[in-house]
Each structure stands twice: as structure tokens, then as C-alpha cells.
Write an enzyme that holds these catalytic residues in place. Structure first.
Site, PDB file in Angstrom:
ATOM      1  N   SER A 178       0.794  -1.317   0.128  1.00 14.37           N
ATOM      2  CA  SER A 178       0.001   0.147   0.244  1.00 14.37           C
ATOM      3  C   SER A 178       0.798   1.294   0.004  1.00 14.37           C
ATOM      4  O   SER A 178       1.895   1.175   0.643  1.00 14.37           O
ATOM      5  CB  SER A 178      -0.894   0.039   1.332  1.00 14.37           C
ATOM      6  OG  SER A 178      -1.446   1.297   1.591  1.00 14.37           O
TER       7      SER A 178
ATOM      8  N   TYR B   1      -1.891  -0.326  10.014  1.00 14.21           N
ATOM      9  CA  TYR B   1      -2.007  -0.990   8.660  1.00 14.21           C
ATOM     10  C   TYR B   1      -0.912  -0.448   7.845  1.00 14.21           C
ATOM     11  O   TYR B   1      -0.097  -1.115   7.109  1.00 14.21           O
ATOM     12  CB  TYR B   1      -3.313  -0.357   7.874  1.00 14.21           C
ATOM     13  CG  TYR B   1      -3.366  -0.558   6.467  1.00 14.21           C
ATOM     14  CD1 TYR B   1      -4.062  -1.846   6.359  1.00 14.21           C
ATOM     15  CD2 TYR B   1      -3.217   0.452   5.629  1.00 14.21           C
ATOM     16  CE1 TYR B   1      -4.243  -2.216   4.768  1.00 14.21           C
ATOM     17  CE2 TYR B   1      -3.388   0.118   4.296  1.00 14.21           C
ATOM     18  CZ  TYR B   1      -4.122  -1.135   3.857  1.00 14.21           C
ATOM     19  OH  TYR B   1      -4.174  -1.404   2.495  1.00 14.21           O
TER      20      TYR B   1
HETATM   21  N1  LIG Z   1      -8.711  -0.818  -1.894  1.00 16.31           N
HETATM   22  C1  LIG Z   1      -7.722   0.031  -1.446  1.00 16.31           C
HETATM   23  O1  LIG Z   1      -7.941   1.145  -1.760  1.00 16.31           O
HETATM   24  C2  LIG Z   1      -6.373  -0.450  -1.484  1.00 16.31           C
HETATM   25  C3  LIG Z   1      -5.392   0.348  -1.197  1.00 16.31           C
HETATM   26  C4  LIG Z   1      -4.038  -0.094  -0.812  1.00 16.31           C
HETATM   27  C5  LIG Z   1      -3.966  -1.398  -0.951  1.00 16.31           C
HETATM   28  N2  LIG Z   1      -4.902  -2.407  -0.806  1.00 16.31           N
HETATM   29  C6  LIG Z   1      -4.554  -3.860  -0.273  1.00 16.31           C
HETATM   30  O2  LIG Z   1      -4.983  -4.584  -1.684  1.00 16.31           O
HETATM   31  C7  LIG Z   1      -5.381  -5.805  -1.059  1.00 16.31           C
HETATM   32  C8  LIG Z   1      -6.870  -6.265  -1.523  1.00 16.31           C
HETATM   33  O3  LIG Z   1      -7.628  -5.119  -0.902  1.00 16.31           O
HETATM   34  P1  LIG Z   1      -9.088  -4.988  -1.543  1.00 16.31           P
HETATM   35  O4  LIG Z   1      -9.472  -3.523  -1.601  1.00 16.31           O
HETATM   36  O5  LIG Z   1      -9.205  -5.951  -3.016  1.00 16.31           O
HETATM   37  O6  LIG Z   1      -9.778  -5.520  -0.650  1.00 16.31           O
HETATM   38  P2  LIG Z   1     -11.290  -6.213  -0.422  1.00 16.31           P
HETATM   39  O7  LIG Z   1     -12.267  -5.824  -1.297  1.00 16.31           O
HETATM   40  O8  LIG Z   1     -11.682  -6.281   1.059  1.00 16.31           O
HETATM   41  O9  LIG Z   1     -10.944  -7.770  -0.626  1.00 16.31           O
HETATM   42  C9  LIG Z   1      -9.973  -8.469   0.131  1.00 16.31           C
HETATM   43  C10 LIG Z   1      -9.369  -9.621  -0.478  1.00 16.31           C
HETATM   44  O10 LIG Z   1      -8.725 -10.594   0.483  1.00 16.31           O
HETATM   45  C11 LIG Z   1      -9.206 -11.726   0.960  1.00 16.31           C
HETATM   46  N3  LIG Z   1      -9.155 -12.112   2.219  1.00 16.31           N
HETATM   47  C12 LIG Z   1      -8.940 -11.047   3.268  1.00 16.31           C
HETATM   48  N4  LIG Z   1      -8.519 -11.673   4.454  1.00 16.31           N
HETATM   49  C13 LIG Z   1      -8.188 -12.774   4.305  1.00 16.31           C
HETATM   50  C14 LIG Z   1      -7.497 -14.154   4.889  1.00 16.31           C
HETATM   51  N5  LIG Z   1      -7.581 -13.751   6.123  1.00 16.31           N
HETATM   52  N6  LIG Z   1      -7.137 -14.966   4.169  1.00 16.31           N
HETATM   53  C15 LIG Z   1      -7.383 -15.036   2.862  1.00 16.31           C
HETATM   54  N7  LIG Z   1      -7.802 -14.153   2.293  1.00 16.31           N
HETATM   55  C16 LIG Z   1      -8.519 -12.953   2.826  1.00 16.31           C
HETATM   56  C17 LIG Z   1     -10.818 -11.639   0.841  1.00 16.31           C
HETATM   57  O11 LIG Z   1     -11.469 -12.733   0.781  1.00 16.31           O
HETATM   58  P3  LIG Z   1     -13.177 -13.073   1.202  1.00 16.31           P
HETATM   59  O12 LIG Z   1     -13.922 -12.474  -0.164  1.00 16.31           O
HETATM   60  O13 LIG Z   1     -13.267 -14.331   1.140  1.00 16.31           O
HETATM   61  O14 LIG Z   1     -13.250 -12.127   2.305  1.00 16.31           O
HETATM   62  C18 LIG Z   1     -11.032 -10.841  -0.510  1.00 16.31           C
HETATM   63  O15 LIG Z   1     -10.629 -11.778  -1.544  1.00 16.31           O
HETATM   64  C19 LIG Z   1      -5.081  -5.791   0.572  1.00 16.31           C
HETATM   65  O16 LIG Z   1      -3.885  -6.398   0.797  1.00 16.31           O
HETATM   66  C20 LIG Z   1      -5.101  -4.298   0.829  1.00 16.31           C
HETATM   67  O17 LIG Z   1      -4.582  -3.837   1.955  1.00 16.31           O
HETATM   68  C21 LIG Z   1      -6.042  -2.012  -1.020  1.00 16.31           C
END
Ligand SMILES: NC(=O)c1ccc[n+]([C@@H]2O[C@H](COP(=O)([O-])OP(=O)(O)OC[C@H]3O[C@@H](n4cnc5c(N)ncnc54)[C@H](OP(=O)(O)O)[C@@H]3O)[C@@H](O)[C@H]2O)c1
Length: 246
Positions: free
Chosen positions: A144, A158
Site C-alpha cells: 500500500s 495498517y
Molecule cells: N482498496 C484499496 O484502496 C487498497 C489500497 C492499497 C492497498 N490495498 C491492499 O490490496 C489488497 C486487496 O484489497 P481490496 O481493496 O481488494 O480488499 P477487499 O475488497 O476487502 O478484498 C479482500 C480480499 O482478500 C481476501 N482476504 C481477506 N482476508 C483474508 C484472509 N485472512 N485470508 C485469505 N484471504 C483474505 C478476501 O477474501 P473474502 O472475499 O473471502 O473475504 C478478498 O478476496 C489488500 O492487501 C489491501 O491492503 C487496497
């Protein structure tokens, strides 16, 4: 190249591939020709739907329940992937959670869960996957831009976990260089997913380019890092955030 290698389909494993950035990455890797295994923890419906969509489009996919906080589940997900598709060519470690609270209010349980998934789970996923990876493979983490600048009150834990990933990637890149496995980290800014639901208007105002990103824009970077053309890049953290941290 042997006949066997000419026809072999590449294999990718996406930890946390059921929704958001991970689902976009899995979809893009299938378009790039990979057979893709994806893990999930809370949304089997989303994971199975994505597998169906990929298969209806002629691709190969497998959904595996595996909590990234559970070392045995991580190892089992790797084993299932190899059993179904063969040795791994690329692993995308995307699973991550965001819990916000200021330092006075951060609970121990939340702290431990974030460390377990966002740091320990990343290390263990890389360790397990690269043990079953072909030489010349690819490791891609989703960090991130908070590793660079925390930006938002309550984001200390985080940001700490994502800074750990950026640093971890450098060390593992050195470890795996003799096997020509590259290890790189993508650092998104605000992306339109469930994680940012309800916060898009506020986040939009913080982005110099005047919008949040889409999961497929991060997936494009995953595609590059998973592909043949990125072989000289390793240990890097690539920020994609609309200029947020500038
Ligand atoms: N969205 C943003 O603005 C943003 C910005 C910077 C970085 N990120 C990073 O990008 C990554 C994905 O984020 P996102 O926004 O796509 O999140 P999201 O929409 O909340 O999706 C999270 C994904 O990770 C899976 N997951 C969560 N906890 C888990 C666990 N304990 N074991 C296995 N799988 C798990 C979820 O599975 P389930 O569907 O089964 O719950 C889902 O597929 C994360 O690492 C986040 O920190 C996101």
C-alpha cells in the site's frame, strides 16, 4: 524449448482472489493465459462465482478456502494448487485487511490479526509458494502507498504492516535471485473495492488526479510483473495511487 514446455500452461496462485484487487488480478492472469488458483476466507459465494465466470470464458480456475492467518491453510492451498495445475509460475499475495483505530484505542485482537494476515501471512505464502515454484518464477505482493505516508489518522498498524511488506520483498528478492525468481511489491493508493466502500468521496478529494483507482488498473501492473518482460525488475515497490503520496 521442448514440446512439453511449449504446450504447458503457466500456473498462478492468488492469495485473497475472491473480490476486489485480487479478483481483478486473477481475471487478468487468466486472460494472460495462466491457470489460476485463488484463495478466500469469508466469501465462498464470490470465489465460486469468479471460478464459474472464468470457466465459462474457457479458462481454468480453482477456489480454495484458506485463511492467511493460518499457516497450515496457506501450505494446503499451495498443495491443492500444485496437485490440480502443477508447479507454480507466479504467486500474487493480495490477502490483507484494514482495521483503523488511533493508538489509544487499538485493540490487541485487531493488532494481532492484522500482523498475522498482512505480515506473517505474506511471508508464509511466499515461503510455501516458492518451495513449489519453477525457477524464473514471479512473486508479487500487494502492499500500500501507506508504506510511504500514513496519511489517515488511525492507520498506524495498517501502514506498519505495508511498510513491512515493502522491506520484506527486498530481502526475499535477494534470497531468490539465484533461482531467477523476481519479487516485487505493488503499492496502490485508494482503489474502488469493498475495503474503501463508503469512503470514496472523501478519498477522491485526496487524490491529485481527482479520482480513485479501479482494481483492473492494479491488475495491469500485476500482469506486467507476472510476465516475461519484467525479468530484470526485483525487490521493487511500484506505487500506483494517482499521485496521492507526492
Ligand atoms: N482498496 C484499496 O484502496 C487498497 C489500497 C492499497 C492497498 N490495498 C491492499 O490490496 C489488497 C486487496 O484489497 P481490496 O481493496 O481488494 O480488499 P477487499 O475488497 O476487502 O478484498 C479482500 C480480499 O482478500 C481476501 N482476504 C481477506 N482476508 C483474508 C484472509 N485472512 N485470508 C485469505 N484471504 C483474505 C478476501 O477474501 P473474502 O472475499 O473471502 O473475504 C478478498 O478476496 C489488500 O492487501 C489491501 O491492503 C487496497
Amino acid at each position: 524449448m521442448s514440446d512439453d514446455m511449449a504446450v504447458r500452461q503457466k500456473v498462478a496462485l492468488v492469495f485473497g482472489g475472491s473480490r476486489g484487487i485480487g479478483a481483478a488480478a486473477a481475471t487478468r492472469l487468466v486472460q494472460d493465459g495462466f491457470a489460476v488458483a485463488l484463495t478466500y476466507v469469508s466469501r465462498p459465494d464470490k470465489a465460486e462465482q469468479l471460478v464459474r465466470t472464468i470457466e465459462e470464458g474457457g479458462g481454468r480456475a480453482l477456489a480454495v478456502e484458506a485463511d492467511s492467518a493460518d499457516p497450515a491453510a496457506i501450505r494446503a492451498a499451495v498443495a491443492r494448487t500444485v496437485q490440480r495445475f502443477g508447479p507454480i509460475d507466479a504467486v500474487v499475495v493480495n490477502a490483507g485487511i484494514l482495521r483503523l483505530a488511533t493508538v489509544d484505542a487499538f485493540g490487541l485482537e485487531d493488532l494481532d490479526r492484522m500482523l498475522a494476515i498482512n505480515i506473517r501471512g505474506v511471508f508464509l505464502a511466499i515461503q510455501a509458494a516458492t518451495a513449489q515454484m519453477r525457477d524464473g518464477g514471479r512473486v508479487i505482493t500487494i502492499g500500500s502507498n501507506t508504506a510511504i505516508r500514513a496519511s489517515i489518522r488511525g492507520s498506524s498498524v495498517y501502514a506498519m504492516t505495508k511498510a513491512a511488506v515493502a522491506t520484506m520483498v527486498k530481502g526475499i528478492a535477494l534470497d531468490l535471485a539465484p533461482r531467477r525468481i523476481t519479487v516485487n511489491n505493488i503499492q496502490p493508493g485508494p482503489i474502488d473495492t469493498d475495503m474503501t466502500e463508503g469512503h470514496i468521496p472523501a478519498l477522491t478529494g485526496m487524490v491529485p488526479l481527482g479520482r480513485v483507482g479501479q482494481p483492473r488498473e492494479v491488475a495491469t501492473l500485476v500482469s506486467y510483473l507476472a510476465g516475461d518482460e519484467s525479468g530484470y525488475m526485483t525487490g521493487a515497490s511500484l506505487t500506483i495511487d494517482g499521485g496521492f503520496v507526492l
